[in-house]
Write a protein that holds these residues in place. Structure first.
Motif, PDB file in Angstrom:
ATOM      1  N   GLU A 251     -42.553  95.004 -35.528  1.00 38.97           N
ATOM      2  CA  GLU A 251     -41.941  95.181 -34.342  1.00 38.97           C
ATOM      3  C   GLU A 251     -42.112  93.825 -33.006  1.00 38.97           C
ATOM      4  O   GLU A 251     -41.452  94.237 -32.662  1.00 38.97           O
ATOM      5  CB  GLU A 251     -43.891  96.045 -34.468  1.00 38.97           C
ATOM      6  CG  GLU A 251     -43.758  96.598 -32.610  1.00 38.97           C
ATOM      7  CD  GLU A 251     -44.514  97.500 -32.008  1.00 38.97           C
ATOM      8  OE1 GLU A 251     -44.342  98.289 -31.377  1.00 38.97           O
ATOM      9  OE2 GLU A 251     -45.346  97.118 -32.975  1.00 38.97           O
ATOM     10  N   ARG A 295     -34.174 108.590 -30.400  1.00 38.75           N
ATOM     11  CA  ARG A 295     -35.377 108.430 -29.436  1.00 38.75           C
ATOM     12  C   ARG A 295     -34.575 107.100 -28.936  1.00 38.75           C
ATOM     13  O   ARG A 295     -34.966 106.968 -28.000  1.00 38.75           O
ATOM     14  CB  ARG A 295     -36.405 108.136 -30.382  1.00 38.75           C
ATOM     15  CG  ARG A 295     -37.793 107.636 -29.250  1.00 38.75           C
ATOM     16  CD  ARG A 295     -38.502 108.882 -28.618  1.00 38.75           C
ATOM     17  NE  ARG A 295     -39.458 108.716 -27.498  1.00 38.75           N
ATOM     18  CZ  ARG A 295     -38.978 108.028 -26.087  1.00 38.75           C
ATOM     19  NH1 ARG A 295     -37.873 108.153 -25.712  1.00 38.75           N
ATOM     20  NH2 ARG A 295     -40.342 107.961 -25.490  1.00 38.75           N
ATOM     21  N   CYS A 299     -31.920 105.771 -24.377  1.00 39.27           N
ATOM     22  CA  CYS A 299     -32.158 104.965 -23.159  1.00 39.27           C
ATOM     23  C   CYS A 299     -31.180 104.251 -22.480  1.00 39.27           C
ATOM     24  O   CYS A 299     -29.947 103.535 -22.480  1.00 39.27           O
ATOM     25  CB  CYS A 299     -33.277 104.374 -23.994  1.00 39.27           C
ATOM     26  SG  CYS A 299     -34.493 104.490 -25.137  1.00 39.27           S
ATOM     27  N   GLN A 307     -40.367 101.352 -23.537  1.00 34.87           N
ATOM     28  CA  GLN A 307     -41.619 103.461 -24.729  1.00 34.87           C
ATOM     29  C   GLN A 307     -41.101 102.941 -25.591  1.00 34.87           C
ATOM     30  O   GLN A 307     -41.597 104.134 -26.688  1.00 34.87           O
ATOM     31  CB  GLN A 307     -41.578 104.134 -23.153  1.00 34.87           C
ATOM     32  CG  GLN A 307     -42.065 104.757 -23.615  1.00 34.87           C
ATOM     33  CD  GLN A 307     -44.239 104.399 -23.507  1.00 34.87           C
ATOM     34  OE1 GLN A 307     -44.134 104.040 -22.660  1.00 34.87           O
ATOM     35  NE2 GLN A 307     -44.304 104.491 -24.954  1.00 34.87           N
ATOM     36  N   ALA A 308     -39.168 103.665 -26.038  1.00 33.94           N
ATOM     37  CA  ALA A 308     -39.375 104.556 -27.242  1.00 33.94           C
ATOM     38  C   ALA A 308     -39.338 103.666 -28.830  1.00 33.94           C
ATOM     39  O   ALA A 308     -40.040 104.182 -29.173  1.00 33.94           O
ATOM     40  CB  ALA A 308     -37.551 104.194 -27.256  1.00 33.94           C
ATOM     41  N   SER A 310     -41.493 102.059 -28.323  1.00 31.95           N
ATOM     42  CA  SER A 310     -43.409 102.024 -28.786  1.00 31.95           C
ATOM     43  C   SER A 310     -43.675 103.299 -29.778  1.00 31.95           C
ATOM     44  O   SER A 310     -44.388 102.815 -30.349  1.00 31.95           O
ATOM     45  CB  SER A 310     -44.260 101.599 -27.522  1.00 31.95           C
ATOM     46  OG  SER A 310     -45.371 101.965 -27.787  1.00 31.95           O
ATOM     47  N   ASP A 311     -43.200 103.692 -29.137  1.00 30.93           N
ATOM     48  CA  ASP A 311     -43.032 105.172 -29.567  1.00 30.93           C
ATOM     49  C   ASP A 311     -42.420 105.108 -31.304  1.00 30.93           C
ATOM     50  O   ASP A 311     -43.815 106.033 -31.960  1.00 30.93           O
ATOM     51  CB  ASP A 311     -42.588 105.986 -29.030  1.00 30.93           C
ATOM     52  CG  ASP A 311     -43.223 106.676 -27.097  1.00 30.93           C
ATOM     53  OD1 ASP A 311     -44.355 106.448 -27.141  1.00 30.93           O
ATOM     54  OD2 ASP A 311     -42.572 107.554 -27.063  1.00 30.93           O
ATOM     55  N   VAL A 312     -41.608 104.983 -31.946  1.00 29.62           N
ATOM     56  CA  VAL A 312     -41.174 104.671 -33.258  1.00 29.62           C
ATOM     57  C   VAL A 312     -42.563 104.295 -33.962  1.00 29.62           C
ATOM     58  O   VAL A 312     -42.570 104.485 -35.147  1.00 29.62           O
ATOM     59  CB  VAL A 312     -39.736 103.852 -32.666  1.00 29.62           C
ATOM     60  CG1 VAL A 312     -39.422 103.348 -34.343  1.00 29.62           C
ATOM     61  CG2 VAL A 312     -38.775 105.216 -32.113  1.00 29.62           C
ATOM     62  N   LYS A 314     -45.370 103.647 -33.034  1.00 27.38           N
ATOM     63  CA  LYS A 314     -46.604 104.128 -33.214  1.00 27.38           C
ATOM     64  C   LYS A 314     -45.953 106.134 -34.426  1.00 27.38           C
ATOM     65  O   LYS A 314     -47.412 106.085 -35.013  1.00 27.38           O
ATOM     66  CB  LYS A 314     -47.178 104.685 -31.823  1.00 27.38           C
ATOM     67  CG  LYS A 314     -48.521 105.445 -32.387  1.00 27.38           C
ATOM     68  CD  LYS A 314     -48.611 105.865 -30.571  1.00 27.38           C
ATOM     69  CE  LYS A 314     -49.912 106.645 -29.946  1.00 27.38           C
ATOM     70  NZ  LYS A 314     -50.527 106.863 -28.721  1.00 27.38           N
ATOM     71  N   ASN A 315     -45.519 106.080 -34.377  1.00 28.51           N
ATOM     72  CA  ASN A 315     -45.008 107.514 -34.590  1.00 28.51           C
ATOM     73  C   ASN A 315     -44.457 107.996 -35.985  1.00 28.51           C
ATOM     74  O   ASN A 315     -44.755 108.848 -36.972  1.00 28.51           O
ATOM     75  CB  ASN A 315     -44.904 108.434 -33.268  1.00 28.51           C
ATOM     76  CG  ASN A 315     -45.864 108.698 -32.517  1.00 28.51           C
ATOM     77  OD1 ASN A 315     -46.566 108.539 -32.887  1.00 28.51           O
ATOM     78  ND2 ASN A 315     -45.224 108.432 -31.344  1.00 28.51           N
ATOM     79  N   HIS A 316     -43.982 106.702 -36.654  1.00 31.60           N
ATOM     80  CA  HIS A 316     -43.185 106.837 -37.800  1.00 31.60           C
ATOM     81  C   HIS A 316     -43.616 105.960 -38.616  1.00 31.60           C
ATOM     82  O   HIS A 316     -43.761 104.373 -38.320  1.00 31.60           O
ATOM     83  CB  HIS A 316     -41.317 106.377 -36.950  1.00 31.60           C
ATOM     84  CG  HIS A 316     -41.384 107.797 -36.709  1.00 31.60           C
ATOM     85  ND1 HIS A 316     -40.712 109.034 -37.219  1.00 31.60           N
ATOM     86  CD2 HIS A 316     -41.171 108.332 -35.464  1.00 31.60           C
ATOM     87  CE1 HIS A 316     -40.514 109.455 -36.106  1.00 31.60           C
ATOM     88  NE2 HIS A 316     -40.692 109.327 -34.912  1.00 31.60           N
TER      89      HIS A 316
END
Length: 329
Positions: A251, A295, A299, A307-308, A310-312, A314-316
């Motif tokens: 990241e 995701r 964009c 944001q995308a 960050s979400d990736v 966080k969630n994957h």
């Protein structure tokens, strides 16, 4: 694992592995011994190079040597490029005879030149003795069929080529289908030029298998495997164990690369498009790669992209090369 004499090369990818990528990548990850630029072409005069001169501002990235690559069917152009690179301090250039894309190959450039060994010989005879740098060659087994390489190897053996890097596919395959290990093995016996292998190194296991099959090869080029899992070269060399949280490091790498592109591109939205090119490969190191890339690719603003990402993360789940998902596509 590799022997101490083996070297790993970063394969050139148009639109991805430019100067910004190389500088940030080599700050974060270990294992690569040599870097190659995406190809230069259209060098009718040396001043034509000034539009991309920033690509050649450094002869090393974080102490790792860089090799400029040229795509050409013109001996004079290759010599102009060699002179320019020598003046910059480079000691080697690479001739691209491997690009498989029809828009290139149909003009008898890249892998499109491989069915024409006389043309290859004429160009090499012209540049022989007139280059102030070493000339290496990157090619495929052929364009139409793999046996085209057997008419080319005697040509390469005649000339002062510092290294021959063979991607073990034909141009018509692009990157599809399997690599042709049997034909590459035959090349090993016939080639008098130092030989490097390229193609489908996606994991440590892949590297170990190729190492067993090609015991006389000690130079290896990695492309897509590195873009999917940037830790792969370090893992192959067993030198990346110090990295504890690979997801967090990835990241940080992606974030720093994005910011570096924004700076280089003066905050133009093109920075997002360049990152999307990388994410087309990097998504396969996550669980549910289709969802990850979907995701990212929608964009259209910096805020949406940030944001995308960050979400990736966080969630994957980040799995690296262990996911082995790209090979199943």
């Amino acid at each position: 694992m590799m022997s101490g004499t083996d070297n790993l090369y970063l394969a050139p990818f148009q639109g991805i592995t430019g100067a910004v990528f190389r500088e940030v990548y080599t700050r974060y990850f270990v294992g690569v011994d040599k870097l190659f630029t995406p190809f230069f072409t259209g060098i009718y005069k040396k001043k034509n190079l000034t539009t991309r001169s920033d690509e050649l501002d450094k002869i090393h990235h974080n102490k790792i040597p860089l090799v400029p690559q040229i795509l050409s069917k013109d001996a004079d152009e290759i010599m102009r490029f060699g002179e320019f690179c020598s003046e910059k301090g480079f000691t080697e250039i690479n001739w691209n005879l491997g690009c498989p894309y029809p828009r290139v190959a149909n003009k008898k450039r890249g892998s499109g030149m491989l069915p024409h060994p006389k043309m290859v010989a004429e160009i090499l005879s012209r540049v022989q003795g007139h280059l102030p740098v070493q000339l290496s060659v990157k090619c495929r087994l052929g364009y139409h069929t793999p046996d085209e390489i057997f008419k080319l190897i005697p040509v390469f053996n005649q000339f002062d080529i510092s290294e021959l890097i063979i991607h073990a596919r034909v141009g018509k395959q692009l990157y599809k289908g399997d690599v042709d290990e049997n034909t590459f093995k035959k090349c090993m016996d016939l080639t008098e030029v130092p030989l490097a292998y390229n193609g489908d190194i996606f994991s440590v296991k892949d590297m170990e298998n190729f190492g067993v099959q090609f015991p006389s090869v000690h130079h290896w080029m990695i492309g897509r495997g590195l873009l999917i899992d940037p830790f792969l070269p370090g893992d192959i060399k067993d030198s990346a164990d110090s990295f504890e949280d690979r997801k967090a490091i990835t990241e940080k790498f992606v974030t720093d690369l994005y910011l570096a592109y924004r700076k280089r591109m003066n905050d133009r939205l093109q920075a997002i498009n360049v990152m999307k090119e990388l994410w087309g490969f990097l998504c396969y190191s996550f669980s549910e790669p289709d969802k990850v890339f979907s995701r990212i690719k929608k964009c259209k603003s910096f805020d949406a992209y940030e944001q995308a990402v960050s979400d990736v993360f966080k969630n994957h789940v980040w799995m690296g090369s262990a996911a082995e998902q790209y090979k199943r596509v």
